[in-house]
Write an enzyme that holds these catalytic residues in place. Structure first.
Site, mmCIF file in Angstrom:
data_model
loop_
_atom_site.group_PDB
_atom_site.id
_atom_site.type_symbol
_atom_site.label_atom_id
_atom_site.label_comp_id
_atom_site.label_asym_id
_atom_site.label_seq_id
_atom_site.Cartn_x
_atom_site.Cartn_y
_atom_site.Cartn_z
ATOM 1 N N GLU A 181 10.720 -9.006 -2.152
ATOM 2 C CA GLU A 181 11.074 -7.565 -1.695
ATOM 3 C C GLU A 181 10.220 -7.144 -0.469
ATOM 4 O OE1 GLU A 181 11.257 -4.412 -0.802
ATOM 5 O OE2 GLU A 181 10.415 -3.434 -2.794
ATOM 6 N N LEU A 182 11.100 -7.350 0.492
ATOM 7 C CA LEU A 182 10.401 -7.069 1.970
ATOM 8 C C LEU A 182 10.993 -6.052 2.413
ATOM 9 C CD1 LEU A 182 11.137 -10.817 2.966
ATOM 10 C CD2 LEU A 182 9.081 -9.857 1.873
ATOM 11 N N LYS A 224 -2.778 -9.000 -7.228
ATOM 12 C CA LYS A 224 -3.625 -8.560 -6.016
ATOM 13 C C LYS A 224 -3.211 -7.448 -5.265
ATOM 14 C CE LYS A 224 -3.887 -9.347 -1.900
ATOM 15 N NZ LYS A 224 -4.293 -8.095 -1.166
ATOM 16 N N GLU A 277 11.902 -2.709 11.724
ATOM 17 C CA GLU A 277 11.372 -1.889 10.820
ATOM 18 C C GLU A 277 10.104 -1.181 11.362
ATOM 19 O OE1 GLU A 277 9.386 -3.198 7.032
ATOM 20 O OE2 GLU A 277 10.594 -1.801 6.023
ATOM 21 N N LEU A 324 0.597 2.054 -7.143
ATOM 22 C CA LEU A 324 0.725 1.836 -8.578
ATOM 23 C C LEU A 324 2.180 1.741 -9.027
ATOM 24 C CD1 LEU A 324 -0.880 1.371 -10.907
ATOM 25 C CD2 LEU A 324 -0.799 3.976 -11.602
ATOM 26 N N TRP A 357 0.766 -1.159 -0.070
ATOM 27 C CA TRP A 357 -0.060 0.006 -0.114
ATOM 28 C C TRP A 357 0.839 1.062 0.101
ATOM 29 C CZ3 TRP A 357 2.007 2.103 4.385
ATOM 30 C CH2 TRP A 357 2.360 1.195 5.415
ATOM 31 N N THR A 370 4.304 -11.664 6.464
ATOM 32 C CA THR A 370 3.875 -12.249 5.018
ATOM 33 C C THR A 370 4.569 -12.656 3.882
ATOM 34 O OG1 THR A 370 2.214 -10.239 5.676
ATOM 35 C CG2 THR A 370 1.877 -11.366 3.642
ATOM 36 N N GLY A 371 5.710 -12.203 3.869
ATOM 37 C CA GLY A 371 6.825 -12.723 3.064
ATOM 38 C C GLY A 371 6.970 -14.232 3.222
ATOM 39 N N TRP A 406 6.492 -1.847 -11.009
ATOM 40 C CA TRP A 406 7.767 -2.689 -10.909
ATOM 41 C C TRP A 406 7.415 -4.043 -10.979
ATOM 42 C CZ3 TRP A 406 10.782 -0.916 -5.921
ATOM 43 C CH2 TRP A 406 11.640 0.282 -6.257
ATOM 44 N N CYS A 420 10.081 1.225 1.955
ATOM 45 C CA CYS A 420 10.917 0.065 2.320
ATOM 46 C C CYS A 420 12.552 0.487 2.275
ATOM 47 C CB CYS A 420 10.667 -1.033 1.238
ATOM 48 S SG CYS A 420 10.595 -0.656 -0.419
HETATM 49 O O1 TXE Z 1 1.953 -5.747 5.109
HETATM 50 P P1 TXE Z 1 1.648 -7.136 4.159
HETATM 51 P P2 TXE Z 1 1.302 -5.084 6.112
HETATM 52 C C1 TXE Z 1 6.061 -3.666 6.092
HETATM 53 C C2 TXE Z 1 6.109 -2.513 7.115
HETATM 54 C C3 TXE Z 1 4.577 -2.740 7.725
HETATM 55 C C4 TXE Z 1 4.603 -4.233 7.896
HETATM 56 C C5 TXE Z 1 3.261 -4.984 7.940
HETATM 57 O O2 TXE Z 1 6.961 -2.750 8.169
HETATM 58 O O3 TXE Z 1 4.490 -2.143 8.779
HETATM 59 O O4 TXE Z 1 5.299 -4.835 6.698
HETATM 60 O O5 TXE Z 1 2.467 -4.155 6.675
HETATM 61 C C6 TXE Z 1 -0.971 -9.196 1.285
HETATM 62 N N1 TXE Z 1 -0.831 -14.266 1.815
HETATM 63 N N2 TXE Z 1 5.883 -3.436 4.820
HETATM 64 O O6 TXE Z 1 0.518 -5.986 7.189
HETATM 65 O O7 TXE Z 1 0.706 -7.983 4.854
HETATM 66 C C7 TXE Z 1 -1.519 -7.832 1.424
HETATM 67 O O8 TXE Z 1 -3.238 -8.111 1.312
HETATM 68 C C8 TXE Z 1 -0.491 -13.595 0.583
HETATM 69 C C9 TXE Z 1 7.009 -3.200 4.050
HETATM 70 O O9 TXE Z 1 0.119 -3.910 5.537
HETATM 71 O O10 TXE Z 1 2.891 -7.676 3.928
HETATM 72 C C10 TXE Z 1 -0.818 -7.096 0.641
HETATM 73 O O11 TXE Z 1 -1.554 -7.007 -0.537
HETATM 74 N N3 TXE Z 1 -0.615 -12.214 0.677
HETATM 75 C C11 TXE Z 1 6.558 -3.291 2.448
HETATM 76 C C12 TXE Z 1 0.594 -7.451 0.682
HETATM 77 O O12 TXE Z 1 0.394 -8.904 1.146
HETATM 78 C C13 TXE Z 1 -0.945 -11.640 1.846
HETATM 79 C C14 TXE Z 1 5.377 -2.461 2.110
HETATM 80 C C15 TXE Z 1 1.425 -6.776 1.611
HETATM 81 O O13 TXE Z 1 1.084 -6.771 2.864
HETATM 82 C C16 TXE Z 1 -1.207 -12.435 2.931
HETATM 83 C C17 TXE Z 1 4.366 -2.729 3.023
HETATM 84 C C18 TXE Z 1 -1.033 -13.876 3.106
HETATM 85 N N4 TXE Z 1 -1.019 -14.507 4.041
HETATM 86 C C19 TXE Z 1 4.581 -3.080 4.353
HETATM 87 N N5 TXE Z 1 -1.389 -11.413 3.829
HETATM 88 C C20 TXE Z 1 7.759 -2.924 1.515
HETATM 89 N N6 TXE Z 1 8.657 -3.918 1.378
HETATM 90 O O14 TXE Z 1 7.811 -1.793 0.819
HETATM 91 C C21 TXE Z 1 -1.163 -10.234 3.713
HETATM 92 N N7 TXE Z 1 -1.071 -10.383 2.197
#
Ligand code: TXE
Length: 483
Positions: free
Chosen positions: A243-244, A168, A378, A148, A144, A225-226, A153, A277
């Site tokens: 990309e975490l 998604k 983070e 876009l 989020w 989530t990664g 990317w 990130c």
């Molecule tokens: O991200 P999620 P969240 C980091 C940042 C943040 C933390 C949590 O520290 O505070 O992550 O953020 C989808 N199986 N970053 O919880 O969950 C979800 O719907 C498959 C770093 O909001 O990682 C969304 O589309 N997909 C980061 C996507 O994963 C799943 C950017 C990312 O959300 C899922 C964002 C599942 N089980 C947060 N659960 C960066 N690298 O830029 C959720 N999702």
């Protein structure tokens, strides 16, 4: 958007869309289900097999991607407005995201007809052609913070490579991706090639990661989530790009230009509310300049205009959600309990535009030690930690002392120091006297727990293509079993 049509979700359910700056619910998006993901994957597979895109002339794919970029540019102002309302980021930064999205598409439009294979002579009087083929059906799960732009990317190199995509977007910010899917279709991306399914991580993200017919999965998001996504992919034995997060160090040596370094430090952490990130969230500052540098940084942090994001003067907007604001504020409280000093920032006064939405001020935490959680974890908000160092060796050791390795910065006028940092920082990206730009021409991604595989550059095409070796006999086949 499934198979070139805007369809209702199978359950009929929707999710509310909140403006983070006001808390107002201003739209509803479809709540996709496992069934919707399955429909989209089947549409993607059918289009891939039909070859309308996967076997199209690469030059044709390039022309269509160029038209898609043109459409993004034509709609830039509307898309930027939508992105700001959806994400809470300042309108000027949303505009930069949208122009950046067009640039990403233009780059991959140009690359489409340059995805070359290899040929070579090999022993045994044979000749080999090594062909690059589109990897197939690609699942992409995006975050989020740059809805876009970071989405592009992923989808731009996948489309450039001839793949069919099911993307998604984050349930918190899906609007611009839905709009982009319609623009892609109008620009000539065939139905079924670029599918977008909204929904939560549990109901739409997880089924996409687990799906049997997804050849490659690409994910940008948090480490927690990664890890789940990678477990799901391990069960399918299929490749994954991750990309975490990061906890990127930004080192200021005593020979740096302090004006520029403090400007870079502020921009490095406060851009996009720190929801970035590669945010330069750990400042490491050399002892000789520490007091002067930190004082200048605090001045800069306090001067940032934290205003409603649609206000043209806004330089920092609202955090994405109430839950995320609690996380950021909680980390600052933990930092103070651990012994850090709050130099500026924290929650804003409950007045004016701060009475609604999710706001936090640019925050500087000094006297932070490597064992503090705020140094290791983070935060993903407008919070920078400052740690003092004396020797160069110490700076490098501190910089490398977290589990992450996404990005790093170094400010110095010494070529030797800069070169040493570029070599010894454990990181996928190093900025020298610079912070934040991520031009599409060069790869972006992490080492250590920040992920693997690369977005951007020709390297992103590696994720979305496979190599096929074809061995041609140049002389009659020799019978191994001949009597
Ligand atoms: O991200 P999620 P969240 C980091 C940042 C943040 C933390 C949590 O520290 O505070 O992550 O953020 C989808 N199986 N970053 O919880 O969950 C979800 O719907 C498959 C770093 O909001 O990682 C969304 O589309 N997909 C980061 C996507 O994963 C799943 C950017 C990312 O959300 C899922 C964002 C599942 N089980 C947060 N659960 C960066 N690298 O830029 C959720 N999702």
């Amino acid at each position: 958007m499934i198979d070139g049509r805007v369809v209702s979700p199978s359950t009929g359910a929707t999710l509310p869309v909140e403006d983070p700056a006001t808390g107002e619910i201003f739209a509803q998006i479809p709540a996709g289900s496992p069934e919707d993901i399955d429909r989209a994957v089947r549409a993607a597979r059918a289009s891939f097999t039909a070859g309308t895109w996967s076997r199209a002339d690469p030059a044709h794919r390039g022309r269509v991607l160029w038209a898609f970029a043109r459409a993004i540019r034509d709609e830039a102002e509307a898309l930027a407005w939508l992105e700001t309302r959806d994400s809470g980021k300042p309108i000027a930064e949303a505009r930069a995201d949208i122009v950046g999205t067009a640039e990403i598409l233009e780059y991959y439009a140009g690359l489409a007809s340059q995805v070359f294979g290899q040929t070579t002579r090999v022993p045994g009087n044979s000749f080999a052609t090594v062909i690059r083929e589109p990897a197939g059906v690609v699942g992409q799960i995006t975050p989020w913070n740059f809805p876009l732009y970071v989405g592009a990317w992923k989808f731009a190199p996948a489309l450039c490579s001839g793949c069919s995509v099911v993307l998604k977007p984050s349930e918190l910010t899906s609007l611009t991706m839905l709009a982009a899917a319609e623009l892609a279709l109008a620009a000539g991306v065939p139905p079924g090639v670029f599918n977008v399914v909204c929904g939560t991580g549990a109901e739409a993200g997880a089924p996409l990661a687990e799906h049997r017919d997804v050849d490659v999965l690409a994910f940008t998001g948090g480490a927690v989530t990664g890890r789940k996504v990678l477990h799901a992919r391990a069960d399918r034995l299929r490749p994954t790009q991750l990309e975490l997060g990061g906890k990127s160090p930004n080192i200021v040596f005593d020979d740096a230009d302090l004006e520029r370094a403090s400007a870079g430090a502020a921009f490095g952490i406060f851009y996009n509310q720190g929801e970035n990130c590669n945010a330069g969230s750990r400042l490491l500052v050399q002892a000789g300049i520490y007091e002067r540098f930190v004082a200048r940084l605090v001045e800069r942090a306090q001067a940032i205009r934290v205003l409603p994001p649609l206000d043209e003067r806004s330089q920092m907007g609202a955090l994405i959600s109430a839950a995320h604001l609690r996380k950021v504020a909680g980390y600052v409280d933990v930092g103070i309990l651990e012994g850090a000093t709050l130099l500026c920032g924290g929650p804003p006064p409950a007045e004016g535009h701060f009475t609604r939405g999710h706001w936090y001020l640019p925050t500087v935490l000094a006297d932070v030690k490597p064992e503090h959680r705020v140094f290791q974890e983070e935060i993903f908000g407008p919070v920078v930690t400052v740690t003092k160092f004396t020797e160069d060796d110490e700076a490098i050791a501190l910089a490398n002392a977290t589990e992450f390795g996404l990005a790093a910065g170094a400010w110095t006028s010494s070529v030797q120091r800069a070169l040493r940092c570029s070599q010894e920082l454990q990181s996928g990206y190093v900025w020298i006297n610079n912070y934040n730009p991520t031009p599409v021409e060069v790869p972006f991604g992490g080492v250590k727990s920040s992920g693997f595989g690369r977005d951007c550059g020709p390297q992103a095409v590696d994720t979305y293509t496979t190599w096929k070796t074809v061995l041609w006999a140049l002389s009659p086949f020799d019978d191994w079993y001949k009597q």
